[in-house]
Motif scaffolding. Sequence first.
Motif, mmCIF file in Angstrom:
data_model
loop_
_atom_site.group_PDB
_atom_site.id
_atom_site.type_symbol
_atom_site.label_atom_id
_atom_site.label_comp_id
_atom_site.label_asym_id
_atom_site.label_seq_id
_atom_site.Cartn_x
_atom_site.Cartn_y
_atom_site.Cartn_z
ATOM 1 N N ARG A 123 1.270 31.344 -13.582
ATOM 2 C CA ARG A 123 0.068 32.012 -13.097
ATOM 3 C C ARG A 123 0.487 33.199 -12.244
ATOM 4 N NH1 ARG A 123 -1.486 30.268 -7.874
ATOM 5 N NH2 ARG A 123 -3.681 30.510 -8.417
ATOM 6 N N VAL A 124 -0.481 33.881 -11.667
ATOM 7 C CA VAL A 124 -0.213 35.018 -10.793
ATOM 8 C C VAL A 124 -0.758 34.698 -9.408
ATOM 9 C CG1 VAL A 124 -0.684 37.463 -10.358
ATOM 10 C CG2 VAL A 124 -0.235 36.676 -12.682
ATOM 11 N N HIS A 125 0.082 34.814 -8.392
ATOM 12 C CA HIS A 125 -0.365 34.536 -7.025
ATOM 13 C C HIS A 125 -1.397 35.549 -6.552
ATOM 14 C CE1 HIS A 125 2.514 31.380 -6.409
ATOM 15 N NE2 HIS A 125 3.549 32.175 -6.544
ATOM 16 N N GLY A 126 -1.274 36.790 -7.016
ATOM 17 C CA GLY A 126 -2.158 37.855 -6.560
ATOM 18 C C GLY A 126 -1.582 39.199 -6.972
ATOM 19 N N ALA A 127 -1.786 40.210 -6.107
ATOM 20 C CA ALA A 127 -1.320 41.552 -6.469
ATOM 21 C C ALA A 127 -1.045 42.364 -5.209
ATOM 22 C CB ALA A 127 -2.361 42.265 -7.327
ATOM 23 N N VAL A 128 -0.202 43.395 -5.379
ATOM 24 C CA VAL A 128 0.078 44.363 -4.323
ATOM 25 C C VAL A 128 -0.511 45.696 -4.752
ATOM 26 C CG1 VAL A 128 1.865 45.526 -2.992
ATOM 27 C CG2 VAL A 128 2.231 43.195 -3.792
ATOM 28 N N LEU A 129 -1.243 46.355 -3.857
ATOM 29 C CA LEU A 129 -1.817 47.672 -4.111
ATOM 30 C C LEU A 129 -1.185 48.652 -3.137
ATOM 31 C CD1 LEU A 129 -3.892 49.468 -5.578
ATOM 32 C CD2 LEU A 129 -5.548 48.835 -3.793
ATOM 33 N N ALA A 130 -0.501 49.659 -3.668
ATOM 34 C CA ALA A 130 0.189 50.636 -2.834
ATOM 35 C C ALA A 130 -0.394 52.027 -3.084
ATOM 36 C CB ALA A 130 1.688 50.630 -3.121
ATOM 37 N N ALA A 131 -0.477 52.833 -2.022
ATOM 38 C CA ALA A 131 -1.052 54.180 -2.131
ATOM 39 C C ALA A 131 -0.135 55.193 -1.460
ATOM 40 C CB ALA A 131 -2.431 54.217 -1.481
ATOM 41 N N ARG A 132 -0.079 56.381 -2.075
ATOM 42 C CA ARG A 132 0.676 57.490 -1.486
ATOM 43 C C ARG A 132 -0.099 58.776 -1.699
ATOM 44 N NH1 ARG A 132 6.690 58.582 -3.473
ATOM 45 N NH2 ARG A 132 7.200 56.968 -1.944
ATOM 46 N N ALA A 133 -0.309 59.531 -0.620
ATOM 47 C CA ALA A 133 -0.992 60.817 -0.710
ATOM 48 C C ALA A 133 -0.001 61.888 -1.148
ATOM 49 C CB ALA A 133 -1.606 61.186 0.636
ATOM 50 N N GLY A 134 -0.451 62.768 -2.058
ATOM 51 C CA GLY A 134 0.409 63.836 -2.537
ATOM 52 C C GLY A 134 1.170 63.410 -3.776
ATOM 53 N N GLY A 135 2.493 63.367 -3.683
ATOM 54 C CA GLY A 135 3.315 63.040 -4.839
ATOM 55 C C GLY A 135 3.237 61.572 -5.216
ATOM 56 N N GLY A 136 3.637 61.314 -6.460
ATOM 57 C CA GLY A 136 3.604 59.955 -6.953
ATOM 58 C C GLY A 136 4.884 59.197 -6.669
ATOM 59 N N PHE A 137 5.032 58.042 -7.313
ATOM 60 C CA PHE A 137 6.189 57.181 -7.134
ATOM 61 C C PHE A 137 7.199 57.444 -8.252
ATOM 62 C CE2 PHE A 137 2.637 55.082 -5.146
ATOM 63 C CZ PHE A 137 3.151 54.575 -3.959
ATOM 64 N N SER A 138 8.464 57.620 -7.873
ATOM 65 C CA SER A 138 9.504 57.786 -8.877
ATOM 66 C C SER A 138 9.745 56.456 -9.585
ATOM 67 C CB SER A 138 10.800 58.265 -8.212
ATOM 68 O OG SER A 138 11.355 57.210 -7.421
ATOM 69 N N ASP A 139 10.530 56.513 -10.663
ATOM 70 C CA ASP A 139 10.840 55.284 -11.382
ATOM 71 C C ASP A 139 11.593 54.301 -10.494
ATOM 72 O OD1 ASP A 139 9.598 56.217 -13.619
ATOM 73 O OD2 ASP A 139 11.435 56.818 -14.662
ATOM 74 N N HIS A 140 12.522 54.823 -9.690
ATOM 75 C CA HIS A 140 13.274 53.938 -8.806
ATOM 76 C C HIS A 140 12.370 53.329 -7.730
ATOM 77 C CE1 HIS A 140 17.270 54.307 -10.383
ATOM 78 N NE2 HIS A 140 17.225 55.638 -10.367
ATOM 79 N N GLU A 141 11.456 54.126 -7.211
ATOM 80 C CA GLU A 141 10.529 53.593 -6.206
ATOM 81 C C GLU A 141 9.601 52.554 -6.822
ATOM 82 O OE1 GLU A 141 10.091 57.384 -3.162
ATOM 83 O OE2 GLU A 141 8.884 57.307 -4.995
ATOM 84 N N ALA A 142 9.142 52.810 -8.032
ATOM 85 C CA ALA A 142 8.298 51.840 -8.718
ATOM 86 C C ALA A 142 9.059 50.553 -8.981
ATOM 87 C CB ALA A 142 7.772 52.428 -10.024
ATOM 88 N N ALA A 143 10.341 50.678 -9.349
ATOM 89 C CA ALA A 143 11.154 49.493 -9.580
ATOM 90 C C ALA A 143 11.361 48.717 -8.280
ATOM 91 C CB ALA A 143 12.494 49.887 -10.188
ATOM 92 N N THR A 144 11.566 49.439 -7.173
ATOM 93 C CA THR A 144 11.707 48.769 -5.874
ATOM 94 C C THR A 144 10.425 48.041 -5.501
ATOM 95 O OG1 THR A 144 13.296 50.433 -5.126
ATOM 96 C CG2 THR A 144 12.188 49.135 -3.428
ATOM 97 N N LEU A 145 9.289 48.681 -5.756
ATOM 98 C CA LEU A 145 8.001 48.058 -5.491
ATOM 99 C C LEU A 145 7.854 46.763 -6.287
ATOM 100 C CD1 LEU A 145 5.177 48.262 -4.185
ATOM 101 C CD2 LEU A 145 4.462 49.624 -6.145
ATOM 102 N N HIS A 146 8.251 46.806 -7.543
ATOM 103 C CA HIS A 146 8.152 45.624 -8.389
ATOM 104 C C HIS A 146 9.125 44.537 -7.921
ATOM 105 C CE1 HIS A 146 7.087 43.350 -11.912
ATOM 106 N NE2 HIS A 146 6.305 44.328 -12.323
ATOM 107 N N PHE A 147 10.323 44.929 -7.518
ATOM 108 C CA PHE A 147 11.298 43.946 -7.031
ATOM 109 C C PHE A 147 10.783 43.230 -5.790
ATOM 110 C CE2 PHE A 147 14.623 43.033 -3.917
ATOM 111 C CZ PHE A 147 15.384 42.109 -4.616
ATOM 112 N N THR A 148 10.240 43.995 -4.827
ATOM 113 C CA THR A 148 9.743 43.365 -3.609
ATOM 114 C C THR A 148 8.569 42.436 -3.900
ATOM 115 O OG1 THR A 148 8.350 45.305 -3.169
ATOM 116 C CG2 THR A 148 10.523 45.246 -2.117
ATOM 117 N N ALA A 149 7.733 42.807 -4.870
ATOM 118 C CA ALA A 149 6.613 41.935 -5.238
ATOM 119 C C ALA A 149 7.129 40.632 -5.833
ATOM 120 C CB ALA A 149 5.692 42.648 -6.231
#
Length: 401
Positions: A123-149
């Motif tokens: 199952r899924v425990h839930g979700a993380v919602l992240a926001a950044r004003a201006g530029g988006g998330f790089s692939d490495h940052e997105a991967a880090t976000l997924h790893f921490t989740a």
Amino acid sequence: MSEHDGRSAGPPGEYEALRARLRAMEAAAEQIGTRLDEKAICEELAGFLFRNLCDAVAVDLRTEDGGLDRVAVAGAVGLLATRTDRSPSVRAIDGWHPLSEWVVASGGTRVHLVSVPLPAHDRVHGAVLAARAGGGFSDHEAATLHFTARLAAVHLGHAREMAATEDTAMNLQRALVSEPGRPHPNLEMASRYLPVGTRALVGGDWFETVRLHFGRTLLVVGDVMGHGLDAAVDMNAYRSTLRDVASTDLAPHRVLRQLDALVAEDPARRPATCLLVRVDPTRGVADFASAGHLPPAVFGEDSTAVLVDVPVGPPLGTGVGGYEGMTRRITPEETLLMFTDGLVERRGEDIDVSLARLAGLRLPVGETVEEMVDAVITALDARHAEDDVAVLAARVRPRRP
């Protein structure tokens, strides 16, 4: 890097981004999941992402009815409230772990939003919602976000498993201590068991009543040293053995001698303190004996208290013996209060000061036994005690003319 390394050298920027990603993953492993508590884990996840990747972040956990409950936020939370009619795009990052991505306008600023699930096995425990004003998330940052989740999700799974185990253990102990045996109807009774904290390991606090011949009742309060299932198992063993010994109708101090001798034969058994009071309403007397336990209190008709000076022997399980008894008169106007140390003890305070606080209580006059127990618990703030609390109170019913 050279060709002899078996790897092709990437652009310097890519290499630095990978190093930054690895450093972030190491930091995440140290900072997320330091406590096995759902809310704490979510707060640590939100705080880490805000400090390292995002302008704002929220963590939502799935509720039992399938909805989402926002349990942690960090940063400029107003960015998380932006809405768009466009459907989110699904972006595949390394390892083909997808995340959902939006780009919306907020006050003339482009806001990039990404959502990552908190995965469990089935199952899924839930979700993380992240926001950044201006530029988006790089692939490495997105991967880090997924790893921490994923990291937080693992800790959430462990926290829920631990919570389920503790709930089972707590229910076991409540079943063991919340229903003492039935005393004779010539006694009014009230009892309370308060575990320390909102989710604590079970302990060895317990109480019991045993019917004896000629309308007498043996009242028992005990405390096995330590916490955990082993303490609860030993507590149940003490309770069962005491019932057997008490059925022989020995005086309380002789019951303790027999119990101590039997328990001492098992070196694995934890020591325990125990207080016995045999109440004889017909004669209006109570016989006391103590194995290392705190003295009981007797509240008079005016609801003021005195501590009963019971001779104190060694805790049960030492095999030393040496228990003595004492007798005191007890009237229908008096209420006997027996308790474990969690009711009165406070860290860093002398036990005599703690007992004096109990003896100094001035309770409302004319209360029932149930009301009196609740009043004592409230006056001593026992619901926020530093140890488990077990309380047993009794009052002789007046004879009908």
